[in-house]
Scaffold this motif. Structure first.
Motif, PDB file in Angstrom:
ATOM      1  N   ASN A   1       1.004  -1.014   0.181  1.00 18.19           N
ATOM      2  CA  ASN A   1       0.231   0.033  -0.050  1.00 18.19           C
ATOM      3  C   ASN A   1       0.909   1.145   0.032  1.00 18.19           C
ATOM      4  OD1 ASN A   1      -2.495  -1.416  -0.003  1.00 18.19           O
ATOM      5  ND2 ASN A   1      -2.492  -1.629   2.185  1.00 18.19           N
ATOM      6  N   MET A   2       2.062   1.112   0.770  1.00 18.80           N
ATOM      7  CA  MET A   2       2.886   2.449   0.884  1.00 18.80           C
ATOM      8  C   MET A   2       3.584   2.707  -0.607  1.00 18.80           C
ATOM      9  SD  MET A   2       5.778   3.109   3.511  1.00 18.80           S
ATOM     10  CE  MET A   2       4.804   2.290   4.822  1.00 18.80           C
ATOM     11  N   SER A   3       4.123   1.591  -1.062  1.00 15.90           N
ATOM     12  CA  SER A   3       4.529   1.752  -2.507  1.00 15.90           C
ATOM     13  C   SER A   3       3.521   2.309  -3.302  1.00 15.90           C
ATOM     14  CB  SER A   3       5.118   0.190  -2.937  1.00 15.90           C
ATOM     15  OG  SER A   3       6.005  -0.144  -1.903  1.00 15.90           O
ATOM     16  N   LEU A   4       2.158   1.826  -3.537  1.00 13.44           N
ATOM     17  CA  LEU A   4       1.474   2.251  -4.640  1.00 13.44           C
ATOM     18  C   LEU A   4       1.250   3.755  -4.175  1.00 13.44           C
ATOM     19  CD1 LEU A   4      -1.227  -0.818  -4.632  1.00 13.44           C
ATOM     20  CD2 LEU A   4       0.593  -0.292  -6.312  1.00 13.44           C
ATOM     21  N   HIS A   5       0.906   4.193  -3.121  1.00 11.86           N
ATOM     22  CA  HIS A   5       0.761   5.595  -2.861  1.00 11.86           C
ATOM     23  C   HIS A   5       1.890   6.403  -3.183  1.00 11.86           C
ATOM     24  CE1 HIS A   5      -3.471   5.680  -0.967  1.00 11.86           C
ATOM     25  NE2 HIS A   5      -2.998   4.361  -0.034  1.00 11.86           N
ATOM     26  N   THR A   6       2.986   5.930  -3.024  1.00  9.77           N
ATOM     27  CA  THR A   6       4.150   6.953  -2.917  1.00  9.77           C
ATOM     28  C   THR A   6       4.456   6.894  -4.663  1.00  9.77           C
ATOM     29  OG1 THR A   6       5.181   6.167  -0.965  1.00  9.77           O
ATOM     30  CG2 THR A   6       6.531   7.014  -2.520  1.00  9.77           C
ATOM     31  N   LEU A   7       4.335   5.883  -5.420  1.00 12.09           N
ATOM     32  CA  LEU A   7       4.809   5.968  -6.673  1.00 12.09           C
ATOM     33  C   LEU A   7       3.631   6.575  -7.621  1.00 12.09           C
ATOM     34  CD1 LEU A   7       6.001   2.255  -7.101  1.00 12.09           C
ATOM     35  CD2 LEU A   7       7.324   4.035  -7.185  1.00 12.09           C
ATOM     36  N   GLU A   8       2.668   6.448  -7.175  1.00  9.60           N
ATOM     37  CA  GLU A   8       1.537   7.293  -7.926  1.00  9.60           C
ATOM     38  C   GLU A   8       1.681   8.717  -7.752  1.00  9.60           C
ATOM     39  OE1 GLU A   8      -3.170   7.341  -6.894  1.00  9.60           O
ATOM     40  OE2 GLU A   8      -2.584   5.477  -8.407  1.00  9.60           O
ATOM     41  N   LYS A   9       1.903   9.064  -6.479  1.00 12.01           N
ATOM     42  CA  LYS A   9       2.131  10.605  -6.370  1.00 12.01           C
ATOM     43  C   LYS A   9       3.383  11.132  -6.869  1.00 12.01           C
ATOM     44  CE  LYS A   9       2.731  13.726  -2.422  1.00 12.01           C
ATOM     45  NZ  LYS A   9       2.916  13.814  -0.834  1.00 12.01           N
TER      46      LYS A   9
ATOM     47  N   ASP B   1       3.225  10.725 -11.090  1.00  6.82           N
ATOM     48  CA  ASP B   1       2.123  11.019 -11.542  1.00  6.82           C
ATOM     49  C   ASP B   1       1.433   9.975 -12.600  1.00  6.82           C
ATOM     50  OD1 ASP B   1      -0.309  12.305 -12.292  1.00  6.82           O
ATOM     51  OD2 ASP B   1       0.825  13.415 -14.041  1.00  6.82           O
ATOM     52  N   ALA B   2       1.355   8.752 -11.889  1.00  6.41           N
ATOM     53  CA  ALA B   2       1.203   7.442 -12.850  1.00  6.41           C
ATOM     54  C   ALA B   2       0.226   6.595 -12.425  1.00  6.41           C
ATOM     55  CB  ALA B   2       2.483   6.663 -13.097  1.00  6.41           C
ATOM     56  N   ASP B   3      -0.440   5.521 -13.091  1.00  5.88           N
ATOM     57  CA  ASP B   3      -1.133   4.220 -12.841  1.00  5.88           C
ATOM     58  C   ASP B   3      -0.007   3.257 -12.174  1.00  5.88           C
ATOM     59  OD1 ASP B   3      -3.534   5.784 -12.977  1.00  5.88           O
ATOM     60  OD2 ASP B   3      -3.680   5.187 -15.150  1.00  5.88           O
ATOM     61  N   VAL B   4      -0.374   2.830 -11.271  1.00 11.40           N
ATOM     62  CA  VAL B   4       0.787   1.756 -10.392  1.00 11.40           C
ATOM     63  C   VAL B   4       0.004   0.508 -10.112  1.00 11.40           C
ATOM     64  CG1 VAL B   4       2.666   1.669  -9.154  1.00 11.40           C
ATOM     65  CG2 VAL B   4       2.232   3.834  -9.779  1.00 11.40           C
ATOM     66  N   ALA B   5       0.802  -0.551 -10.376  1.00  9.12           N
ATOM     67  CA  ALA B   5       0.458  -1.931  -9.792  1.00  9.12           C
ATOM     68  C   ALA B   5       1.424  -2.621  -9.295  1.00  9.12           C
ATOM     69  CB  ALA B   5      -0.535  -2.628 -10.844  1.00  9.12           C
ATOM     70  N   LEU B   6       1.333  -3.536  -8.124  1.00  9.18           N
ATOM     71  CA  LEU B   6       2.538  -4.292  -7.790  1.00  9.18           C
ATOM     72  C   LEU B   6       1.909  -5.649  -7.798  1.00  9.18           C
ATOM     73  CD1 LEU B   6       4.079  -2.861  -4.626  1.00  9.18           C
ATOM     74  CD2 LEU B   6       5.090  -3.007  -6.793  1.00  9.18           C
ATOM     75  N   ILE B   7       2.613  -6.620  -8.623  1.00  2.93           N
ATOM     76  CA  ILE B   7       2.437  -8.035  -8.736  1.00  2.93           C
ATOM     77  C   ILE B   7       3.471  -8.682  -8.040  1.00  2.93           C
ATOM     78  CG2 ILE B   7       1.898  -9.628 -10.721  1.00  2.93           C
ATOM     79  CD1 ILE B   7       1.718  -6.966 -12.655  1.00  2.93           C
ATOM     80  N   THR B   8       3.057  -9.608  -6.977  1.00  3.50           N
ATOM     81  CA  THR B   8       3.664 -10.257  -6.277  1.00  3.50           C
ATOM     82  C   THR B   8       3.413 -11.696  -6.377  1.00  3.50           C
ATOM     83  OG1 THR B   8       2.649  -9.739  -4.220  1.00  3.50           O
ATOM     84  CG2 THR B   8       4.341  -8.357  -4.749  1.00  3.50           C
ATOM     85  N   PRO B   9       4.368 -12.721  -6.002  1.00  9.94           N
ATOM     86  CA  PRO B   9       3.897 -14.156  -5.824  1.00  9.94           C
ATOM     87  C   PRO B   9       3.571 -14.531  -4.598  1.00  9.94           C
ATOM     88  CG  PRO B   9       6.250 -13.878  -5.963  1.00  9.94           C
ATOM     89  CD  PRO B   9       5.832 -12.375  -5.885  1.00  9.94           C
ATOM     90  N   ASP B  10       2.317 -15.480  -4.561  1.00 10.65           N
ATOM     91  CA  ASP B  10       1.977 -16.098  -3.181  1.00 10.65           C
ATOM     92  C   ASP B  10       2.605 -17.212  -2.766  1.00 10.65           C
ATOM     93  OD1 ASP B  10       1.227 -17.923  -4.842  1.00 10.65           O
ATOM     94  OD2 ASP B  10      -1.019 -17.424  -4.729  1.00 10.65           O
ATOM     95  N   GLU B  11       2.345 -18.059  -1.958  1.00  9.42           N
ATOM     96  CA  GLU B  11       3.148 -19.090  -1.626  1.00  9.42           C
ATOM     97  C   GLU B  11       3.208 -20.341  -2.621  1.00  9.42           C
ATOM     98  OE1 GLU B  11       1.608 -20.642   1.991  1.00  9.42           O
ATOM     99  OE2 GLU B  11       1.912 -18.888   3.088  1.00  9.42           O
TER     100      GLU B  11
END
Length: 908
Positions: free
Chosen positions: A548-556, A559-569
């Motif tokens: 959540n912190m990464s999405l907020h910071t990068l978007e601000k 000035d971009a649309d941002v998504a983080l894609i991470t692997p689960d177990e």
């Protein structure tokens, strides 16, 4: 001999290790088409195939040549993929099928080929890079005119524009380069008889590209480039073997990119020169306040040249400074760059170019030499500039933005001049009543104040406009005769000149300070954002908070649309984003970036038409996910500083995700350790307190059975039941105690040479009460040797396995015990029952502590017997496993190392 540099040796080891995981690339290099590259490759492929190599043909372009087609016969090939392009069916290389089949070697003809639209990569050489990364060896062919750094030279020699090119780094990184060469006259003869092109096209080719002079020049290029490559191989060998002292400073290059049209030729020349010298090179663009106000198309063109330089292997940077020579000299000194490449003056300059451009260039040279006295400055030819419209789309950055100026943009562009006029008018109105009490020199100060304000507020051009407007207003409204531009006193002309000069100088200095302050502010903002982001991430201990912190910071920040894609177990990628961003994410492209560890998408070489750019989050141990970003202004993707800024953010996110992962691992490990310690302590305490009463109870029951007078049948049955249950409980408590001792390291094997027959007999006798109604069949090999074991512990293994077999099989079924030696130096013991067998998938988990197949079962036990067996067998250096027997039932097997038994005399 000089001692080798340990850092260089370590770097070489890392390089060798990474190369071992990749496939090897062999290039067949030729001066032009028709020299026999493909034939040479196919001939070598036949020899390799006959030696048993698993090779396939990926793509072979025969161009209708029979001799080439014949050579493909007998070699397996991959089916081509069909694509529909503008109503035409095209056949292209199937990269996914090649990766799935994963041959040892694949043949890829014409490395510079451009793939059809819709392919994963725009160029074939990018397909080859992915094959190499997957560990597949590749053989390919290349003509010298397709090398990126030589394309403008080929254009000058042949007069033909080369549209398909390959980065020089591909040739430099190839494991083998084989030059295929034929004399020019022989090549022309082959063309004449139709062995290169059909006869209908041969004559036209001989009048254009295949002229003798062109072929001679291309042949020289091929020979020289191959010689450079061989020289590089020799240098690498000398470094590896430390033959002589070779550690010295490189004569690295710096290409200076400016707003001139020749900037791309400067980049090409610097790339070619760096290759010839075998050195690294940089490309920089120094942005001054004047250059910052260039039209959008010009700025995009410069960014395109920078990106082109980066593709050719340069390290690029955009520098902000007012003094260009000083900033370039500073950069050259910091990076040890001893040669600077710049564009030469126009040989046919206009008057304005002569007065401004050439004098500036001379000044630039002199100032640069003044800052660095031992620098070499190399001028490049600026003749025959390339047609921009014919260049690759990667350099046409104007397509990224609309150039039509809207009314709002027009107002925003000229609002500064409007305000300058308004402020000048206000100053004039304010000074009019004051002219009766103030001298004209004081009135001049008010107008100079307007110039300073304009420079601070709007920059250099509005300040210059304010200076001219102030002089005109002062002359018209205050200098006699008033309301006229006529001047009666010629001294006022000097006043006007001084006032204009002072106004321009003040405006220039103020605008420069404003520019430097703005650049410093931007740098401070970037540094502050990184600092705050790193500080916040350092205190985050949960993955959700990091995301959540990464999405907020990068978007601000971007000035971009941002998504983080991470692997689960289970290593399945999950997308985290705001609003509807996740709907637009290409999961296939994200998976590719995650698996390959390379950027993909917008402004990259892999599916560049995608609207998102996908950056792998590379942490020190592994890739932790993918960052998908779509800036609302595409232009900044081409700015090196912004790319490095984004890469830094991505690295911080990756490290934070890895840290959080290992925090969770450490917490879980600590929890398991504490739970295990508590459980072992509890088991040990219970075992010691219960074991003695159970022993007494079992002994009393046996006394009742054997002491006269004889018990009645009912009493005897009760006594036997008490004895059996107490013995079973005693065995359970013994298992608990043994497991606790094994976990604490208190129960280690005390090995002695023993016959396995005695251990088996003792185990069966110990379970006489439980096994008295069963048939136990023991089948031992006649040549079983002595074995070095702890007899008591191995007896515990037999007891637990036999008890387990008795509990889970019918009371009248048989149990089989077999023992044999194996060819690899072990004794294998099998205990086979005729029960229901093991459920599918439980073959390994049943050896875990406190694991039972049926949690709620009338069969007594706590699930420790098999866990104890595994711990004891592994402490002896063996293995234990369970499978279903082909004839029905379960088969538990374990091995014990044989060793070398002593002689009988030694035992006596």
């Amino acid at each position: 001999m000089t001692r080798p540099n340990p850092d260089a040796l370590l770097a070489q080891l890392y390089t060798d290790e990474s190369l071992q995981q990749q496939g090897k690339l062999r290039l067949y290099l030729g001066a032009s088409a028709g020299v026999g590259k493909t034939c040479a490759m196919l001939t070598a492929a036949h020899a390799e195939y006959n030696r048993g190599c698993n090779l396939v043909i990926g793509v072979i372009e025969t161009h209708g040549r029979n001799e080439t087609a014949v050579l493909t016969e007998g070699l397996p090939s991959l089916p081509l993929r069909s694509l529909n392009y503008r109503g035409t069916e095209l056949h292209e290389f199937d990269l996914d099928e090649a990766l799935r089949r994963h041959p040892t070697l694949i043949l890829m003809d014409e490395l510079a080929h451009s793939n059809a639209e819709g392919s994963r990569h725009p160029k074939r050489w990018q397909d080859v890079k992915e094959l190499l990364a997957a560990g597949i060896d590749v053989w390919s062919t290349l003509n010298i005119q397709h090398l990126e750094s030589l394309s403008d030279a080929v254009n000058t020699i042949t007069g033909i524009q080369i549209f398909e090119s390959v980065p020089d780094t591909i040739l430099d990184q190839a494991n083998e380069v084989i030059l295929v060469d034929v004399p020019v006259d022989e090549l022309l003869e082959r063309l004449r008889v139709g062995k290169i092109y059909p006869l209908a096209h041969a004559e036209r080719a001989s009048q254009n590209f295949f002229r003798k002079g062109n072929l001679i020049a291309l042949r020289e290029m091929a020979l020289r480039r191959t010689a450079d490559r061989i020289e590089s191989d020799v240098k690498s060998y000398r470094i590896e073997k430390s033959i002589s002292k070779i550690w010295k400073t490189e004569a690295a290059l710096l290409a200076c990119i400016g707003p001139e049209l020749c900037a791309e030729q400067v980049v090409r020349h610097a790339s070619r020169l760096a290759i010839e010298l075998g050195v690294r090179w940089h490309a920089v663009y120094v942005e001054t306040p004047r250059l910052q106000r260039l039209p959008r198309g010009e700025r995009n063109r410069i960014l395109g040249v920078l990106k082109h330089a980066e593709e050719l292997g340069a390290q690029t940077a955009i520098l902000a400074a007012e003094n260009i020579p000083a900033r370039i000299a500073e950069y050259a000194s910091a990076h040890n760059l001893s040669k600077i490449v710049i564009g030469a003056p126009d040989p046919q300059p206009t008057l304005w170019k002569f007065l401004i451009g050439n004098r500036w260039l001379s000044n630039f040279h002199m100032k640069l030499a003044k800052h660095i006295s031992d620098i070499d400055i190399i001028y490049t030819s600026t003749s025959s500039p390339l047609d921009r419209s014919s260049k690759d789309s990667r350099l046409t950055l104007e397509e990224l933005e609309q150039h039509a100026e809207t009314p709002l943009q027009f107002i925003q562009r000229y609002h500064a001049y409007f305000w300058v006029i308004m402020v000048s008018a206000a100053i004039t109105l304010l000074a009019t009543p004051l002219s009766r009490v103030l001298d004209l020199t004081n009135i001049i100060m008010l107008f100079l104040l307007t110039v300073v304000w304009s420079a601070l507020q709007f920059g250099r051009k509005p300040a210059a406009f304010a200076a001219f407007l102030s002089v005109a207003s002062f002359d018209f409204f205050f200098v006699p005769p008033r309301f006229s531009f006529a001047v009666t006193d010629f001294q006022y002309l000097l006043t006007f000149a001084v006032m204009l000069a002072v106004g321009l100088l003040i405006g220039q200095l103020t605008a420069s300070l404003r520019f430097q302050a703005r650049i410093a502010t931007h740098r401070e903002e970037r540094a502050l954002s990184l600092f705050e982001f790193a500080r916040d991430l350092s205190g985050s201990l949960q993955k959700e908070r990091v995301v959540n912190m990464s999405l907020h910071t990068l978007e601000k920040t971007f000035d971009a649309d941002v998504a983080l894609i991470t692997p689960d177990e289970a290593e399945h990628l999950q997308t985290f984003s705001f609003a509807s961003t996740s709907v637009m994410i290409d999961q296939t492209l994200a998976q590719w970036a995650f698996e390959k560890g390379e950027m993909a998408g917008n402004a990259t070489n892999t599916l560049p038409l995608s609207i998102y750019r996908y950056l792998p989050l590379k942490a020190p141990v592994r890739i932790r996910g993918v960052l998908a970003i779509k800036p609302r202004q595409n232009r900044w993707l081409f700015t090196p500083e912004q790319q490095r800024h984004l890469d830094t953010f991505a690295s911080l996110i990756a490290i934070a995700l890895e840290r959080v992962h290992y925090v969770e691992v450490a917490q879980n490990a600590l929890l398991r350790m504490e739970s295990e310690r508590l459980r072992n302590s509890l088991l040990a305490a219970i075992s010691h307190d219960i074991r003695t009463p159970l022993t007494v109870l079992s002994g009393l029951a046996e006394t009742l059975l054997n002491t006269p007078p004889l018990l009645s049948s009912t009493q005897q049955e009760l006594a036997e039941s008490i004895q059996g249950e107490s013995s079973r409980m005693k065995m359970l408590v013994t298992n608990l105690l043994d497991m606790a001792r094994l976990q604490n390291g208190e129960l280690g094997p005390k090995r002695e040479w023993q016959p396995i027959e005695e251990v088996i007999g003792t185990s069966i006798h110990a379970l006489n009460t439980i096994l008295k109604h069963r048939t136990i069949t023991v089948n031992l090999a006649s040549d079983l040797p002595l074995i070095e074991i702890d007899a008591l512990l191995i007896e515990r293994v037999f007891v637990n396995l036999l008890e387990n077999a008795s509990k889970y099989t019918p009371s009248d079924s048989s149990i089989y015990i077999e023992a044999n030696t194996t060819p690899n130096g072990y004794m294998q013991i099998d205990i086979i029952d005729r029960g229901e067998g093991l459920p599918a998938g439980w073959e390994e988990s049943i050896f875990d502590k406190f694991t039972r197949i049926h949690a709620e079962s009338p069969i007594p036990g706590v699930g420790l017997g098999l866990a104890i067996c595994r711990a004891i067998v592994e402490s002896h250096g063996g293995k234990i496993w369970g499978i279903n027997h082909p004839e029905g039932g379960a088969c538990f097997s374990f091995t014990l190392p044989l060793g070398t038994p002593p002689e009988i005399n030694e035992l006596l």
